[in-house]
Motif scaffolding. Structure first.
Motif, PDB file in Angstrom:
ATOM      1  N   THR A  11       0.835  -1.205   0.000  1.00 49.14           N
ATOM      2  CA  THR A  11       0.000   0.000   0.000  1.00 49.14           C
ATOM      3  C   THR A  11       0.874   1.261   0.000  1.00 49.14           C
ATOM      4  O   THR A  11       0.589   2.217  -0.717  1.00 49.14           O
ATOM      5  N   LEU A  81      -5.429   1.304  -5.593  1.00 55.13           N
ATOM      6  CA  LEU A  81      -5.659   1.763  -4.220  1.00 55.13           C
ATOM      7  C   LEU A  81      -7.137   1.920  -3.913  1.00 55.13           C
ATOM      8  O   LEU A  81      -7.582   1.577  -2.815  1.00 55.13           O
ATOM      9  N   VAL A  82      -7.912   2.411  -4.878  1.00 47.52           N
ATOM     10  CA  VAL A  82      -9.352   2.568  -4.630  1.00 47.52           C
ATOM     11  C   VAL A  82      -9.978   1.193  -4.393  1.00 47.52           C
ATOM     12  O   VAL A  82     -10.829   1.020  -3.517  1.00 47.52           O
ATOM     13  N   LEU A  84      -8.463  -1.361  -3.090  1.00 53.50           N
ATOM     14  CA  LEU A  84      -8.069  -1.747  -1.727  1.00 53.50           C
ATOM     15  C   LEU A  84      -8.951  -1.058  -0.695  1.00 53.50           C
ATOM     16  O   LEU A  84      -9.342  -1.657   0.302  1.00 53.50           O
ATOM     17  N   SER A  85      -9.249   0.206  -0.971  1.00 55.54           N
ATOM     18  CA  SER A  85     -10.048   0.982  -0.033  1.00 55.54           C
ATOM     19  C   SER A  85     -11.442   0.387   0.113  1.00 55.54           C
ATOM     20  O   SER A  85     -11.969   0.272   1.224  1.00 55.54           O
ATOM     21  N   ALA A  87     -12.239  -2.713  -0.451  1.00 56.03           N
ATOM     22  CA  ALA A  87     -12.107  -4.011   0.215  1.00 56.03           C
ATOM     23  C   ALA A  87     -11.895  -3.834   1.713  1.00 56.03           C
ATOM     24  O   ALA A  87     -12.326  -4.662   2.514  1.00 56.03           O
ATOM     25  N   ALA A  88     -11.244  -2.721   2.099  1.00 53.82           N
ATOM     26  CA  ALA A  88     -10.922  -2.521   3.513  1.00 53.82           C
ATOM     27  C   ALA A  88     -12.152  -2.114   4.320  1.00 53.82           C
ATOM     28  O   ALA A  88     -12.172  -2.257   5.538  1.00 53.82           O
ATOM     29  N   ARG A  89     -13.185  -1.547   3.661  1.00 56.12           N
ATOM     30  CA  ARG A  89     -14.409  -1.232   4.383  1.00 56.12           C
ATOM     31  C   ARG A  89     -15.603  -1.685   3.547  1.00 56.12           C
ATOM     32  O   ARG A  89     -16.229  -0.877   2.860  1.00 56.12           O
ATOM     33  N   PRO A  90     -15.882  -3.006   3.573  1.00 52.81           N
ATOM     34  CA  PRO A  90     -16.979  -3.494   2.734  1.00 52.81           C
ATOM     35  C   PRO A  90     -18.334  -2.938   3.163  1.00 52.81           C
ATOM     36  O   PRO A  90     -19.216  -2.743   2.334  1.00 52.81           O
ATOM     37  N   GLN A  91     -18.511  -2.699   4.470  1.00 48.91           N
ATOM     38  CA  GLN A  91     -19.788  -2.166   4.950  1.00 48.91           C
ATOM     39  C   GLN A  91     -19.570  -0.729   5.417  1.00 48.91           C
ATOM     40  O   GLN A  91     -18.774  -0.473   6.318  1.00 48.91           O
ATOM     41  N   TYR A  93     -20.585   3.154   6.937  1.00 49.10           N
ATOM     42  CA  TYR A  93     -21.318   3.640   8.099  1.00 49.10           C
ATOM     43  C   TYR A  93     -22.674   4.200   7.676  1.00 49.10           C
ATOM     44  O   TYR A  93     -22.832   4.710   6.576  1.00 49.10           O
ATOM     45  N   LYS A  94     -23.617   4.131   8.610  1.00 52.12           N
ATOM     46  CA  LYS A  94     -24.912   4.762   8.368  1.00 52.12           C
ATOM     47  C   LYS A  94     -24.721   6.284   8.451  1.00 52.12           C
ATOM     48  O   LYS A  94     -25.343   7.043   7.741  1.00 52.12           O
ATOM     49  N   LYS A  95     -23.830   6.682   9.351  1.00 53.68           N
ATOM     50  CA  LYS A  95     -23.625   8.109   9.578  1.00 53.68           C
ATOM     51  C   LYS A  95     -22.119   8.372   9.742  1.00 53.68           C
ATOM     52  O   LYS A  95     -21.461   7.666  10.500  1.00 53.68           O
ATOM     53  N   VAL A  96     -21.593   9.356   9.029  1.00 54.24           N
ATOM     54  CA  VAL A  96     -20.190   9.757   9.184  1.00 54.24           C
ATOM     55  C   VAL A  96     -20.133  11.272   9.274  1.00 54.24           C
ATOM     56  O   VAL A  96     -20.823  11.962   8.532  1.00 54.24           O
ATOM     57  N   ARG A 109     -11.151  11.160  -6.269  1.00 51.20           N
ATOM     58  CA  ARG A 109     -11.574  10.100  -7.196  1.00 51.20           C
ATOM     59  C   ARG A 109     -12.560  10.612  -8.226  1.00 51.20           C
ATOM     60  O   ARG A 109     -12.857   9.934  -9.189  1.00 51.20           O
TER      61      ARG A 109
ATOM     62  N   GLY B  72     -21.537   8.988  13.909  1.00 45.73           N
ATOM     63  CA  GLY B  72     -20.527   9.142  12.871  1.00 45.73           C
ATOM     64  C   GLY B  72     -19.210   9.703  13.335  1.00 45.73           C
ATOM     65  O   GLY B  72     -18.389  10.119  12.516  1.00 45.73           O
ATOM     66  N   GLU B 100     -22.643   2.786  16.222  1.00 47.95           N
ATOM     67  CA  GLU B 100     -22.202   1.761  15.268  1.00 47.95           C
ATOM     68  C   GLU B 100     -20.836   1.238  15.681  1.00 47.95           C
ATOM     69  O   GLU B 100     -20.023   1.982  16.231  1.00 47.95           O
ATOM     70  N   GLY B 210      -5.516  -6.592   5.744  1.00 48.75           N
ATOM     71  CA  GLY B 210      -6.630  -6.054   4.964  1.00 48.75           C
ATOM     72  C   GLY B 210      -7.009  -4.620   5.291  1.00 48.75           C
ATOM     73  O   GLY B 210      -8.124  -4.188   4.996  1.00 48.75           O
TER      74      GLY B 210
END
Lengths: 241, 251
Positions: A11, A81-82, A84-85, A87-91, A93-96, A109, B72, B100, B210
């Motif tokens: 990476t 890299l995108v 990988l990104s 893959a690193a967070r498959p799910q 957040y509902k809120k960020v 991007r 969040g 979360e 990962g």
């Protein structure tokens, strides 16, 4: 060689490929802008500059292919890299609620692919001519000297008179929008590159960030000024386009 | 005060998980956020329902066990504060909060708000230590270390491995955590013999676990309860590049 591939595939290695290619492209953008700003020095200067570049012969193609390789390295590392990104967070957040990231950093991007589309249009527009029906290519004069019409081409591309005014107005807008996006891309890119290459130092961090912003602003203003200056009639050909 | 909580409930690593809504009524402003959840859990248990699972241990902000996203924001987003040290006085009556777990492929959810952070342990096992020969103790202060280096090493050593950096990073990168460990040891004389082997082994383990990459957004540092600086990432990059020259034969 094996150690290098292992390093470049990590990476951090991919980020370094992106940073180094980005640095080289950043340099190209500055050089390209300085060349183009000669439009304000008159048709003779700009056309002579164009003839010098076109007269480089095979060397011109070495530079072009070199730039293409750098662009491909930049795009290739970003695609890797995108992925990988994701893959690193498959799910997600509902809120960020982001706090430190900027609009520019979060839209790299998006700004990247739009700038790429602009580069392709720009080459077809002012170099190859497919997107600019009135483009005049360089010709070899009776004295054997190369004669170019860069100034005339820039004026006919953006001047809001004559035929195809709507298309030319679109060109002006696309150039300006693309340059603003390039500015956002470089604004985060230049700062990020310094950190990725480990050149940052807490003592100079604020200066580095300010310098990245300042250089980016100069690039955006310098590049945007050309189509705008032609569109409003500040730059025109002797023939009175 | 009375709150509405939207909480992620997941029965196990393979469960799909879903949000459920709970009312937290009669909350004292002096409670910590975890005490508030204890209070909610007591009520859930008295109703015969499964309590909300969250990880916790010292509740003093130094063990790194607790942590989840509140609306969040990792640890709720209060400067230099873990969720156990966050108090209900930071909230208002009637607030609606979304809870979360950290979301990252390398941090699988074990249950509800608790994730498996053993990927961090594997990164430390790969090189987050200094090898010393045991024997009679050395004189104290026999090795001189510059004050600036000590301060920077200590700042990096403050990392408690809670995972808020990974959780806050848009790329789920563990560079702030890994960088903190690498810088902490790499700035001190005791860490020098293994410095370049360490950076290679730890970053490789980080990739294999990962985690994503660093794009210098800075979210990790902004939400770090120990205020670890982004500079540890720059140092890691620098050391990994130097390792290609200096430490290659070792790797």
């Amino acid at each position: 060689m094996r150690w290098f591939l292992k390093f470049a595939g990590s990476t951090i290695g991919l980020k370094i490929v992106m940073a180094v290619s980005g640095l080289l492209l950043f340099g190209f953008v500055i050089g390209h802008m300085l060349g183009n700003l000669q439009v304000y020095l008159g048709a003779e200067t700009l056309n002579a500059y164009g003839a010098t570049l076109q007269g480089m012969g095979p060397l011109l193609w070495v530079v072009r292919l070199g730039l293409l390789a750098i662009v491909l390295a930049h795009i290739g590392s970003s695609v890797a890299l995108v992925r990988l990104s994701h893959a690193a967070r498959p799910q997600s957040y509902k809120k960020v609620q982001p706090r430190a990231s900027t609009y520019a950093s979060r839209t790299m991007r998006v700004s990247g692919p739009i700038v790429l589309a602009f580069i392709i249009f720009h080459i077809l527009h002012l170099t190859q001519g497919a997107a600019h029906p009135e483009l005049q290519h360089c010709v070899t004069g009776a004295d054997g000297a190369l004669q170019c019409f860069v100034h005339e081409n820039v004026v006919s591309a953006f001047s809001l008179t004559g035929a195809n005014v709507a298309y030319k107005a679109f060109s002006v807008v696309f150039y300006v929008v693309a340059m603003v996006l390039l500015g956002l891309h470089l604004g985060h890119g230049a700062y990020s590159m310094v950190r990725t290459l480990g050149l940052s130092n807490p003592r100079y961090d604020r200066i580095a960030r300010a310098l990245a912003t300042a250089v980016t602003l100069v690039i955006v203003i310098g590049n945007c000024s050309i189509p705008i200056a032609v569109a409003v009639g500040l730059v025109r050909t002797a023939g009175g386009h | 005060m009375n709150l509405t909580l939207h909480v992620w409930r997941q029965n196990g690593p393979s469960d799909k998980g879903r949000f459920e809504t709970y009312q937290a009524n009669g909350i004292s402003e002096h409670m910590s956020f975890l005490e508030m959840l204890d209070f909610v859990n007591e009520k859930l248990e008295s109703e015969g329902k499964a309590p909300i699972v969250f990880e916790h241990d010292c509740r003093e902000g130094i063990c790194g066990s607790c942590g989840f996203m509140i609306d969040g924001k990792a640890h709720g987003g209060q400067h230099r504060t873990t969720v156990c040290q966050l108090h209900m006085r930071s909230f208002k009556d009637g607030d609606v909060l979304t809870l979360e777990p950290w979301r990252a492929a390398a941090f699988p959810v074990l249950r509800d708000l608790m994730v498996d952070r053993s990927a961090f342990d594997r990164i430390v096992q790969a090189g987050g230590y200094v090898s010393v020969r045991s024997g009679s103790p050395q004189d104290a202060n026999a090795i001189l270390v510059g004050k600036e280096e000590v301060d920077r090493a200590f700042d990096a050593a403050a990392c408690i491995g809670c995972g808020a950096c990974v959780a806050s990073c848009p790329n789920a990168s563990a560079m702030l955590f890994t960088g903190a460990k690498i810088s902490h040891l790499g700035l001190l004389p005791q860490g020098q013999p293994e410095r370049y082997r360490r950076v290679q082994a730890m970053t490789q383990t980080m990739d294999e676990a990962g985690f994503g990459y660093c794009s210098n957004h800075g979210e990790c540092s902004a939400f770090c309860p120990k205020d670890i600086s982004l500079d540890v990432i720059a140092m890691t990059n620098r050391d990994l590049m130097a390792a290609q020259v200096k430490g290659r034969s070792e790797g």
